[in-house]
Design an enzyme around this catalytic site. Sequence first.
Site, mmCIF file in Angstrom:
data_model
loop_
_atom_site.group_PDB
_atom_site.id
_atom_site.type_symbol
_atom_site.label_atom_id
_atom_site.label_comp_id
_atom_site.label_asym_id
_atom_site.label_seq_id
_atom_site.Cartn_x
_atom_site.Cartn_y
_atom_site.Cartn_z
ATOM 1 N N HIS A 25 4.300 84.244 34.490
ATOM 2 C CA HIS A 25 4.949 84.895 35.628
ATOM 3 C C HIS A 25 3.970 85.831 36.332
ATOM 4 C CE1 HIS A 25 8.467 86.922 37.652
ATOM 5 N NE2 HIS A 25 7.578 87.896 37.715
ATOM 6 N N GLU A 26 3.273 86.661 35.561
ATOM 7 C CA GLU A 26 2.335 87.613 36.149
ATOM 8 C C GLU A 26 1.095 86.923 36.705
ATOM 9 O OE1 GLU A 26 2.847 90.669 36.862
ATOM 10 O OE2 GLU A 26 4.811 90.717 35.912
ATOM 11 N N HIS A 29 1.666 85.559 40.157
ATOM 12 C CA HIS A 29 1.529 86.569 41.217
ATOM 13 C C HIS A 29 0.059 86.727 41.623
ATOM 14 C CE1 HIS A 29 5.642 87.821 41.239
ATOM 15 N NE2 HIS A 29 5.626 88.413 40.061
#
Length: 219
Positions: A25-26, A29
């Site tokens: 998820h990170e 980004h």
Amino acid sequence: MMNELTLLQRIVVWILPVIFAITVHEVAHGWVAKKYGDNTASALGRLTLNPIKHIDLLGTIILPGLLLITGTGFIFGWAKPVPVDPRHFKNPRRDMAIVALAGPLANVLMAVGWALIARLGVAIGMQMEAVSLPLIYTGIAGISINLVLALVNLLPIPPLDGSRILTGILPNYWAWQYNRLERFGFIILLVLLYTNTLSAILAYPMFIVQQMFFSIAGM
């Protein structure tokens, strides 16, 4: 189905899906931010799947562990946020919204991957339980944690991803006023979690999307 497992078995089943869900998820980004011109995360060595670079003691270990042990609500967590500097974007508000959307979208794609792993376990069948059951259980955990993370992060509570997306849509003045809530965001989220309001808000949408992904898994 998870209720059949001992606490140790549940930890073994959940640990990889939780770490991957939060880490990827990170990274998503940071990867999308780099595509739009911001190399901050890359320069700091955060565009890596090495979980040690992303682990947050409270959000990655303590909170998911407590939720797993107590069996209350649903399991979710967070990693150390990947740094993003919108000053490097050509269109900061729009590009930041796209960067924010990348995290939940990565979780949805991972949920598809875990559903296919569970489907493989279903296809192998009970004649090879030592292989099929770990695939099914881990696949279910992977579907669940990734869908929870996607849904939670899409909530319009600063600084969750949903708030970044909404900021990209609102007029400048209202976006500025709205983002002033960010200093209270973590407190709001903890209150929603503690009062089970978060579970109530997400219960029905979570049920619907889970059924969709369980159907992909052949369950």
